[in-house]
Design an enzyme around this catalytic site. Structure first.
Site, PDB file in Angstrom:
ATOM      1  N   SER A   9       8.575 -10.903   0.867  1.00 38.20           N
ATOM      2  CA  SER A   9       8.113 -10.159   1.895  1.00 38.20           C
ATOM      3  C   SER A   9       8.163 -10.726   3.415  1.00 38.20           C
ATOM      4  O   SER A   9       7.446 -11.992   3.682  1.00 38.20           O
ATOM      5  CB  SER A   9       6.586  -9.777   1.595  1.00 38.20           C
ATOM      6  OG  SER A   9       6.159  -8.859   2.765  1.00 38.20           O
ATOM      7  N   HIS A  34      12.010  -7.708   1.409  1.00 36.36           N
ATOM      8  CA  HIS A  34      11.003  -6.555   1.370  1.00 36.36           C
ATOM      9  C   HIS A  34      10.343  -6.768   2.903  1.00 36.36           C
ATOM     10  O   HIS A  34      10.218  -7.619   3.240  1.00 36.36           O
ATOM     11  CB  HIS A  34       9.750  -7.119   0.391  1.00 36.36           C
ATOM     12  CG  HIS A  34       8.829  -5.927   0.258  1.00 36.36           C
ATOM     13  ND1 HIS A  34       8.973  -4.758  -0.542  1.00 36.36           N
ATOM     14  CD2 HIS A  34       7.464  -5.878   0.772  1.00 36.36           C
ATOM     15  CE1 HIS A  34       8.060  -4.391  -0.442  1.00 36.36           C
ATOM     16  NE2 HIS A  34       7.277  -4.645   0.522  1.00 36.36           N
ATOM     17  N   ASP A  36       7.704  -4.674   5.292  1.00 38.25           N
ATOM     18  CA  ASP A  36       6.418  -3.949   5.492  1.00 38.25           C
ATOM     19  C   ASP A  36       6.192  -3.296   6.863  1.00 38.25           C
ATOM     20  O   ASP A  36       6.249  -4.223   7.821  1.00 38.25           O
ATOM     21  CB  ASP A  36       5.393  -4.936   5.055  1.00 38.25           C
ATOM     22  CG  ASP A  36       5.292  -5.439   3.462  1.00 38.25           C
ATOM     23  OD1 ASP A  36       5.258  -4.313   2.588  1.00 38.25           O
ATOM     24  OD2 ASP A  36       5.101  -6.503   3.264  1.00 38.25           O
ATOM     25  N   MET A  38       3.473  -1.244   8.996  1.00 40.63           N
ATOM     26  CA  MET A  38       2.211  -0.805   9.011  1.00 40.63           C
ATOM     27  C   MET A  38       1.937  -0.239  10.370  1.00 40.63           C
ATOM     28  O   MET A  38       2.522  -0.535  11.242  1.00 40.63           O
ATOM     29  CB  MET A  38       1.343  -1.916   8.901  1.00 40.63           C
ATOM     30  CG  MET A  38       1.524  -2.630   7.518  1.00 40.63           C
ATOM     31  SD  MET A  38       0.342  -4.069   7.125  1.00 40.63           S
ATOM     32  CE  MET A  38       0.833  -4.845   5.808  1.00 40.63           C
ATOM     33  N   HIS A  67       9.084  -0.572   2.916  1.00 39.04           N
ATOM     34  CA  HIS A  67       7.854  -0.097   2.342  1.00 39.04           C
ATOM     35  C   HIS A  67       7.002   0.241   3.561  1.00 39.04           C
ATOM     36  O   HIS A  67       6.755  -0.188   4.445  1.00 39.04           O
ATOM     37  CB  HIS A  67       6.825  -1.079   1.516  1.00 39.04           C
ATOM     38  CG  HIS A  67       5.539  -1.034   1.372  1.00 39.04           C
ATOM     39  ND1 HIS A  67       4.600  -1.842   1.050  1.00 39.04           N
ATOM     40  CD2 HIS A  67       4.905   0.574   1.215  1.00 39.04           C
ATOM     41  CE1 HIS A  67       3.547  -1.098   0.748  1.00 39.04           C
ATOM     42  NE2 HIS A  67       3.779   0.257   0.865  1.00 39.04           N
ATOM     43  N   MET A  69       4.059   1.980   5.033  1.00 44.72           N
ATOM     44  CA  MET A  69       2.564   1.980   5.249  1.00 44.72           C
ATOM     45  C   MET A  69       2.109   2.868   6.462  1.00 44.72           C
ATOM     46  O   MET A  69       1.618   2.491   7.463  1.00 44.72           O
ATOM     47  CB  MET A  69       1.858   1.062   5.070  1.00 44.72           C
ATOM     48  CG  MET A  69       1.876   0.201   3.635  1.00 44.72           C
ATOM     49  SD  MET A  69       1.497  -1.356   3.706  1.00 44.72           S
ATOM     50  CE  MET A  69       2.969  -2.482   4.189  1.00 44.72           C
ATOM     51  N   MET A 138       1.010  -1.321  -5.782  1.00 44.92           N
ATOM     52  CA  MET A 138       0.137  -2.249  -4.959  1.00 44.92           C
ATOM     53  C   MET A 138      -0.932  -2.877  -5.903  1.00 44.92           C
ATOM     54  O   MET A 138      -1.723  -2.238  -6.368  1.00 44.92           O
ATOM     55  CB  MET A 138      -0.525  -1.570  -3.532  1.00 44.92           C
ATOM     56  CG  MET A 138       0.477  -0.767  -2.807  1.00 44.92           C
ATOM     57  SD  MET A 138       1.691  -2.194  -1.923  1.00 44.92           S
ATOM     58  CE  MET A 138       0.532  -3.318  -1.223  1.00 44.92           C
ATOM     59  N   ASP A 180       3.492  -5.602  -5.531  1.00 41.20           N
ATOM     60  CA  ASP A 180       3.231  -6.105  -4.403  1.00 41.20           C
ATOM     61  C   ASP A 180       2.000  -6.562  -4.049  1.00 41.20           C
ATOM     62  O   ASP A 180       0.964  -5.876  -4.166  1.00 41.20           O
ATOM     63  CB  ASP A 180       3.662  -5.435  -3.324  1.00 41.20           C
ATOM     64  CG  ASP A 180       3.753  -5.855  -1.813  1.00 41.20           C
ATOM     65  OD1 ASP A 180       3.156  -7.043  -1.824  1.00 41.20           O
ATOM     66  OD2 ASP A 180       4.173  -5.146  -0.928  1.00 41.20           O
TER      67      ASP A 180
END
Length: 227
Positions: A9, A34, A36, A38, A67, A69, A138, A180
């Protein structure tokens, strides 16, 4: 069981050297990047948008696993597909119409998946397995890196693996099972024994001076599970 895949990540990488970090971690033996995302709304943190994805895309041919979020998700999906994402996953709680969001990802040429927080039940999978290429579990509550693994997710991983195996037996279609949060060389074998095949690791890799040494150690632990 497919080959095991390690997905560092980049949330834990050095953002001042992001392209170099991507190249180095893939050269060290990682399989996937990966990514992330957010939004300081669905989760209490703010990270990277599509421009970051576009910026790192030239540095690797490895798949980029985005991913999301964020809430809502549909508006941002086409932007990440255009920016070079290969896989896009999102949380069912963040979509008003899960089937439509999964379809939108597929329409833009990416593989699609759902993400389950530690307390989110797997029943969201019941009617959309045909649109799913990845299930991401998660093993921490999303929002921050560096958290400790939640052991209760191991039982959920076994349940997810059973669902995948039953579906694959009927259709022949492969679905990856990713985890993850708090993954490291000390617990990766125990996690893999539940049926997980793809492992996100952030600080466990980027927090160490020798990425290859960490990834090699993870491979050694995974080899014990294969045996």
């Amino acid at each position: 069981m497919s080959n095991f895949r390690i997905a560092p990540s980049i949330l834990a990488a050095d953002f001042a050297r992001l392209g170099e970090e991507v190249k180095n971690v893939i050269a060290a033996g990682a399989d996937i990047i990966h990514f992330d995302v957010m939004d300081n709304h669905y989760v209490p943190n703010l990270t990277m948008g599509p421009m970051f994805c576009e910026a790192i895309r030239p540095y690797t041919t490895a798949p980029i696993d985005v991913h999301l979020m964020v809430k809502p998700v549909d508006r941002i999906i086409p932007d990440f597909a255009k920016a070079g994402a290969n896989i896009i996953t999102f949380h069912p709680e963040a979509s008003e119409h899960i089937d439509r969001s999964l379809g939108l990802i597929k329409e833009h040429g990416c593989k699609a998946g759902l993400v389950f927080n530690p307390a989110t039940p797997l029943h969201y999978l019941d009617y959309v397995m045909d649109k799913i290429d990845m299930i991401l579990l998660m093993s921490v509550n999303p929002g921050y890196g560096g958290q400790s693994f939640i052991p209760g997710v191991l039982a959920k991983a076994k349940e997810a693996r059973a669902r995948i195996d039953a579906y694959t037996a009927k259709t022949g279609r492969e679905i990856w099972l990713e985890i993850d949060g708090g993954v490291n060389a000390n617990n990766i074998a125990e996690i893999a024994a539940t049926g997980v095949d793809t492992f996100v690791a952030g600080s466990a890799i980027f927090g160490k001076p020798d990425y290859k040494a960490v990834i090699d150690q993870m491979r050694l632990e995974l080899a014990k599970v294969k045996a």
